[in-house]
Design a protein around this motif. Structure first.
Motif, PDB file in Angstrom:
ATOM      1  N   UNK A 183       0.860  -1.190   0.000  1.00  0.00           N
ATOM      2  CA  UNK A 183       0.000   0.000   0.000  1.00  0.00           C
ATOM      3  C   UNK A 183       0.891   1.234   0.000  1.00  0.00           C
ATOM      4  N   UNK A 184       0.329   2.340  -0.440  1.00  0.00           N
ATOM      5  CA  UNK A 184       1.014   3.634  -0.326  1.00  0.00           C
ATOM      6  C   UNK A 184       0.280   4.462   0.712  1.00  0.00           C
ATOM      7  N   UNK A 185       1.016   4.878   1.730  1.00  0.00           N
ATOM      8  CA  UNK A 185       0.397   5.635   2.800  1.00  0.00           C
ATOM      9  C   UNK A 185      -0.069   6.987   2.281  1.00  0.00           C
ATOM     10  N   UNK A 186      -1.323   7.308   2.565  1.00  0.00           N
ATOM     11  CA  UNK A 186      -1.863   8.597   2.179  1.00  0.00           C
ATOM     12  C   UNK A 186      -2.153   8.724   0.695  1.00  0.00           C
ATOM     13  N   UNK A 187      -2.216   7.628  -0.018  1.00  0.00           N
ATOM     14  CA  UNK A 187      -2.490   7.717  -1.454  1.00  0.00           C
ATOM     15  C   UNK A 187      -2.714   6.346  -2.055  1.00  0.00           C
ATOM     16  N   UNK A 188      -2.926   6.345  -3.362  1.00  0.00           N
ATOM     17  CA  UNK A 188      -3.147   5.111  -4.089  1.00  0.00           C
ATOM     18  C   UNK A 188      -1.932   4.791  -4.944  1.00  0.00           C
TER      19      UNK A 188
END
Length: 1181
Positions: A294-299
């Protein structure tokens, strides 16, 4: 002569336009211009040390430029090095390595300068480095001893090469080692095991490094891995455990995930803009952990994100500054999870925003060179003039440097030069050359004259007008010889001179003129535009689902411009069709014969012309029965159950709906496979119930919509332990075959139902409702036992129990049987018969006592037969009939009896053994009924006024005949019926002469017989009296034709003809001529002498068409004048009620048909509706 140019209709028009813009700025080579670098080697140039080094540098200019080189910042004198040469008319260097030179001696940074009298252009700094493929350092590798379930890392540590090598792991047989979620190779080349298994034990884990530049592969020493399983460590303990304990115990300790790489909870990563970002997480654990990103704070960026190496590697292509951020990998299994955060920073080497472009100015003009670049960090901009920093270059009063821009004012010819812009930061640099060329030239049009453009209708048309001039010419376009200047929204005028027609229509075709002018002159050029119809696929290929070995056909029917020659090409998965004779390409179709699995894919019909291209695709899906499952595995072995698992075979494009599991018992029925169970197609494991004392093998069959797969290979055998039987024989029965025995039968147990060796049966019986002990006997594995000496037909309680060497089956249930039957002892009594009508009677009887039946009562049988007919008193052969009445019924109906007859009957009781004695014969008579029709009716001896009738008595009088009834009526030539006459005739008569009938008249007769009950069915006949010969000719004239349409028309025509003749006669008389007139007698010929036509038997020429109508179906008289019974079914209803007639008191016919009379008395009193000549002739037959 026009030069033809085809303009494609695809989106490449924008690319073409950009190319035209660039070409418009090119100075023609016959004019003076500074040098321009056209070709050079890459900045980082890695060369093969075994081959000659070629450093490219090509340039153009007027006059042709000369070339020089620097190496590591100083002048490189190639004349002093015999190994280095420069190609003629080129700046390309060739360093001869193959004749003794060493590549390492020429490692360094090179730069090329191209110079002429108008300036100097320089190349990039080209770093030359020879590739390296060093050997592995020798090292002693210790064997790896590891416990089952633990993690393991095999290090590769390849030698440092240039460029870095490609790493892969193989075995001694040069086969790649299989990788999975559990075992995989990291980005650094190491081999990671999340947990080891016994099958990982081997001595040939070999890391290979492939150096592509030198085409060499280096090999590391083999690494040995030995995995110790729990079983091998605890053989002694395991031997003391039961099968159940071994199956239920966990062989290894499960562990929650731990990251093998990267270590710790966080790390950082720097990547350059435009590169590929690779992030990796590999975890240990049991069960094998699953990785998620996952990417923290985004997609994660869509369309640029890929997962590799079983999702252990996150790959993002073409990264930009927006991709900076924190990326988290999470490793999870059933015991827990662990994560790692990688902080990614995207930096950027310099990249162009606006690169400087060549500038052509005329003396006194102004201009600018702009050099704008971006990067992270922000790059610095520096300018050079003819390869020299602009700060120390010769001064030019016309130029002014303003950061990333050079401003030129009132340039002169001496202002011509080549300027270099350098944008650099810590991650790289950009270098661009742009010249300022000061010229004074009248306009030139570089596009060839009379160039022909062809475009597809409704597509953009780009008409080229490449030009050059200094000052820059103005461009105008005209259409036609005397057309006005083109303006408006329907045209787009590009700076490079190109005229764009965004949507070319048919009326856009024609001649266009381009005019270029500046202060030094003017020039024009004509081009021509043709518009073509687009190519279309009017019948596209369609999606096909074909079974293997079937035929598939795709259609591709096209429509195109008649002046264009299309070519049709078929592709499979965007590549050429396989070279296979099964592929048949027709004019507008593609046929694939005997399709196979490899034919599966997308088939595209591509139609190309010189102007456009269209395509249409369709998918071919080849379906077939699934491939058989494989890798059958037995686990969880228990006494009465086992778990079977398998791997499905290829479903062949048709989903598997279910799996069928079969078993073989090698102990009892070797080679025979039995159905066990089936499971859904999504299931690949099943727990099976087992029976004792069976040597099981299993196989699995996959099923889809197409059919069943071949069976899988059999699983390993599994022998279950013996046990006492679980069940007893089924279908136990007791039925005696003789009056003094009891036959006990049962269905034997099948082999696998025996549960052990020594299968036998305990048979027990006792008489029901009698206080007797059970009698038992043990018999071998048979299916029948006979008990002798039993009373006749008494009930018995019976049970059969299975047993084997290990014991008895559960207590069986009891069934009721009977000993053998005997014939019934007594007959039914009190038999009574009630006659309902002449064909139906009801019989009653008293039931016999059940004890006398001596068996299972099945019913009663009634035997009955006709003794004689009461009307004839004649006996005949006795044919007995039998009716069976099931169960304990005491009455029944006897249908189908003959009237007025004498019958006998008796009744018998029936059991399973047979029939009992008959009751005394019972006599009964049926009453009279109506008779059948007379056996025949024959009409003979026709005269002018009489007919003779003969008949036969009814075949079945069904009583005493009392009389006959004769009815008859005349029929005229239009099938209308006259009055009906009825005559009653005594029963003892068999013939009758009818008199006083009309001559030449057809009559219909109805004849039946009577008994005291009533009249029977009738028989019909038709006949005709004879015609009077003296009046035959007259009769032929008496046809009533006055009302016929054809006759009226004929008479009108005759009248018109007579009128015309009279007029002609009158005219001729006035002229003195004579006109012959027929004698009056000809118009009144005697009807007696009218000739009869021999061909059809009609009289004269006035035969009424109605006379030829056939008689109604069933009314024709045979040649012998006899009417059979089945043909005598006419009734008065068929004919209706016609003309009224008169009859005498005795019923004789005295009247005549009423009708219109002729006025002439000579014709007598005959009816105006004379009989048909055809009917008259019939009377003579």
């Amino acid at each position: 002569m026009m030069k033809k140019m085809n303009i494609p209709t695809s989106k490449t028009s924008l690319v073409l336009f950009l190319c035209q813009i660039i070409s418009a700025l090119d100075v023609p080579l016959d004019l003076s211009q500074p040098p321009t670098i056209t070709q050079q080697s890459p900045k980082d140039y890695i060369v093969d040390p075994r081959e000659n080094i070629v450093i490219q540098c090509e340039a153009k200019g007027k006059p042709p430029p000369s070339f020089s080189w620097t190496r590591n910042g100083t002048h490189f004198d190639i004349d002093k090095d015999s190994q280095v040469t420069m190609k003629p008319n080129s700046g390309t260097l060739v360093i001869n390595i193959m004749n003794g030179g060493k590549a390492e001696a020429y490692e360094g940074v090179y730069q090329c300068t191209a110079r002429n009298e108008r300036g100097a252009a320089v190349s990039n700094n080209i770093m030359i480095r020879p590739s390296r493929s060093p050997l592995w350092t020798k090292e002693k590798l210790e064997p790896n001893h590891v416990r089952e379930g633990d993690s393991l890392v095999l290090h590769c540590r390849p030698p440092v090469g240039l460029p870095p090598p490609i790493i892969f792991w193989m075995d001694n047989a040069f086969q790649r080692l299989p990788q999975s979620e559990r075992v995989s190779q990291g980005l650094n080349g190491d081999l990671y095991f999340s947990n080891v298994q016994p099958e990982d034990t081997r001595e040939d884990y070999i890391c290979y490094a492939r150096f592509n530049h030198t085409q060499t592969i280096q090999q590391k020493q083999p690494i040995s891995v030995k995995v110790y399983s729990m079983d091998s460590l605890n053989d002694t303990i395991a031997a003391n455990l039961s099968d159940t304990d071994i199956y239920g115990a966990k062989p290894v300790t499960e562990r929650q995930p731990v990251l093998l790489t990267p270590t710790g909870s966080t790390s950082t990563k720097v990547e350059l803009r435009g590169n590929v970002l690779l992030l990796e997480c590999i975890a240990a654990g049991l069960p094998t952990p699953v990785i998620r990103w996952i990417k923290e704070g985004g997609e994660l960026p869509a369309n640029r994100t890929f997962f590799e190496n079983f999702k252990k590697t996150l790959k993002i292509i073409d990264v930009s500054e927006a991709d900076s951020g924190n990326y988290k990998c999470i490793a999870r299994n059933t015991l827990g999870s662990v994560y790692h955060v990688i902080s990614v920073t995207v930096k950027a080497a310099p990249y162009w925003i606006t690169a400087p472009r060549n500038l052509v100015l005329s003396p006194g003009e102004d201009g600018t060179l702009i050099c704008r670049a971006n990067g992270n960090p922000k790059p610095s901009i520096s300018w050079l003039a003819n390869g020299v920093p602009i700060a120390i270059a010769p001064e030019d009063p016309s130029r002014k440097v303003d950061g990333d821009t050079i401003i030129f004012s009132h340039v002169q010819e001496r202002s011509s030069a080549v300027y270099q812009c350098n944008a650099s930061n810590e991650y790289g640099y950009l270098l661009a050359n742009a010249f300022v060329n000061v010229l004074a030239e009248p306009p030139r049009i570089l596009t060839p004259a009379n160039k022909l453009y062809q475009v597809i209708a409704d597509s953009p048309a780009l008409l080229d007008c490449a030009y050059f001039g200094s000052p820059k010419p103005e461009i105008e376009w005209f259409k036609g010889v005397k057309g006005s200047i083109l303006r408006g929204n329907e045209y787009v005028f590009h700076d490079n001179g190109t005229l764009e027609i965004p949507v070319a229509q048919k009326n856009s075709a024609g001649t266009y003129t381009c005019v270029a002018r500046n202060e030094l002159g003017k020039i024009q050029n004509e081009v021509h535009l043709e518009i073509k119809d687009p190519t279309m696929i009017i019948k596209q290929p369609e999606y096909k689902v074909i079974q293997r070995y079937g035929h598939a056909s795709f259609e591709c029917i096209i429509k195109h411009d008649s002046t264009l020659l299309p070519t049709v090409t078929w592709l499979k998965d965007n590549e050429e069709l396989p070279d296979d004779e099964r592929f048949l390409v027709g004019k507008d179709n593609l046929t694939i014969m005997n399709v196979t699995d490899k034919d599966d894919g997308t088939y595209t019909c591509v139609v190309n012309t010189t102007l456009d291209s269209v395509s249409a695709s369709a998918v071919l899906t080849v379906v077939a029965r699934p491939n058989p499952p494989f890798d059958l595995e037995l686990t969880g072995q228990l006494e009465r159950s086992i778990t079977l698992s398998w791997i499905p075979g290829d479903e062949n494009n048709s989903p598997i709906t279910n799996f069928i599991i079969e078993y073989e018992d090698a102990l009892h029925e070797p080679g025979v496979w039995h159905y066990q169970t089936e499971v859904p197609g999504t299931q690949t494991t099943v727990k099976l119930k087992l029976s004792p004392y069976v040597n099981y093998s299993f196989r699995v069959i996959a099923v889809n919509k197409i059919g069943r797969s071949q069976p899988s290979e059999p699983s390993d055998q599994y022998l279950t332990k013996s046990a006492s039987p679980d069940e007893n024989p089924a279908n136990v029965q007791g039925i005696g075959s003789e009056p003094d025995n009891l036959v006990i039968t049962w269905e034997p147990l099948k082999g696998f139902q025996s549960n052990g060796p020594g299968l036998q049966y305990k048979v027990s019986w006792r008489q029901k409702d009698v206080d007797d002990e059970w009698t038992s006997v043990i018999v071998a594995n048979v299916s029948k036992y006979i008990v002798s000496g039993t009373p006749t037909f008494v009930p018995y309680e019976i049970k059969v129990q299975a047993l084997n060497d290990l014991g008895y089956a559960p207590e069986p249930s009891e069934v009721i049987g009977h000993s053998g039957e005997d014939l019934p002892m007594v007959a039914p009594g009190n038999v009574q018969v009630h006659v309902i009508n002449s064909t139906l009677a009801k019989v009653h009887w008293d039931p016999v006592p059940l004890k006398t039946v001596r068996g299972h009562l099945q019913g009663y049988k009634v035997y009955y037969w006709k003794v004689q007919s009461l009307s004839r008193r004649s006996r005949r052969h006795v044919e007995k009939k039998i009716l069976t009445f099931r169960g304990n019924k005491t009455f029944g109906m006897l249908p189908g009896l003959e009237p007025y007859s004498s019958y006998k009957l008796n009744v018998r009781v029936v059991n399973g053994k047979g029939e009992g004695p008959a009751s005394p014969d019972k006599v009964f008579n049926t009453p009279e009924g109506v008779p059948s029709s007379p056996s025949f009716l024959k009409i003979t001896n026709p005269t002018l006024d009489s007919l003779t009738l003969e008949w036969g008595s009814p075949t079945h009088p069904n009583g005493v005949l009392t009389s006959y009834t004769l009815k008859f009526q005349p029929i005229n030539n239009t099938h209308e019926l006259g009055p009906l006459v009825e005559i009653r005739i005594p029963a003892n008569e068999s013939s009758l002469i009818l008199k006083n009938l009309n001559y030449s008249t057809r009559y219909k007769f109805y004849f039946n017989a009577q008994t005291s009950v009533g009249s029977g069915s009738q028989i019909t006949e038709e006949a005709v009296t004879i015609m009077d010969e003296g009046k035959m000719a007259m009769a032929s004239r008496q046809v009533d034709i006055a009302t016929q349409g054809w006759f009226i028309g004929l008479m009108c025509a005759v009248a018109l003809l007579i009128l015309i003749l009279l007029i002609v006669c009158f005219i001729r008389r006035n002229k003195g001529g004579k006109y012959p007139v027929k004698e009056k007698e000809d118009a009144h010929a005697d009807p007696e002498i009218q000739p009869m036509k021999e061909d059809d038997g009609t009289f004269g020429e006035y035969s009424d068409a109605e006379d030829h109508k056939p008689l109604k179906k069933g009314s024709r008289t045979p040649s012998d004048r006899t009417v059979k019974k089945e043909d005598s079914d006419d009734s008065l209803v068929d004919y209706g009620e016609g003309v009224n007639g008169q009859f005498n008191e005795d019923g004789s016919f005295i009247g005549q048909y009423s009708g219109k009379k002729e006025k002439e008395p000579a014709e007598g009193n005959e009816s105006s509706e004379a009989p048909s000549p055809v009917n008259a002739m019939n009377s003579f037959v």
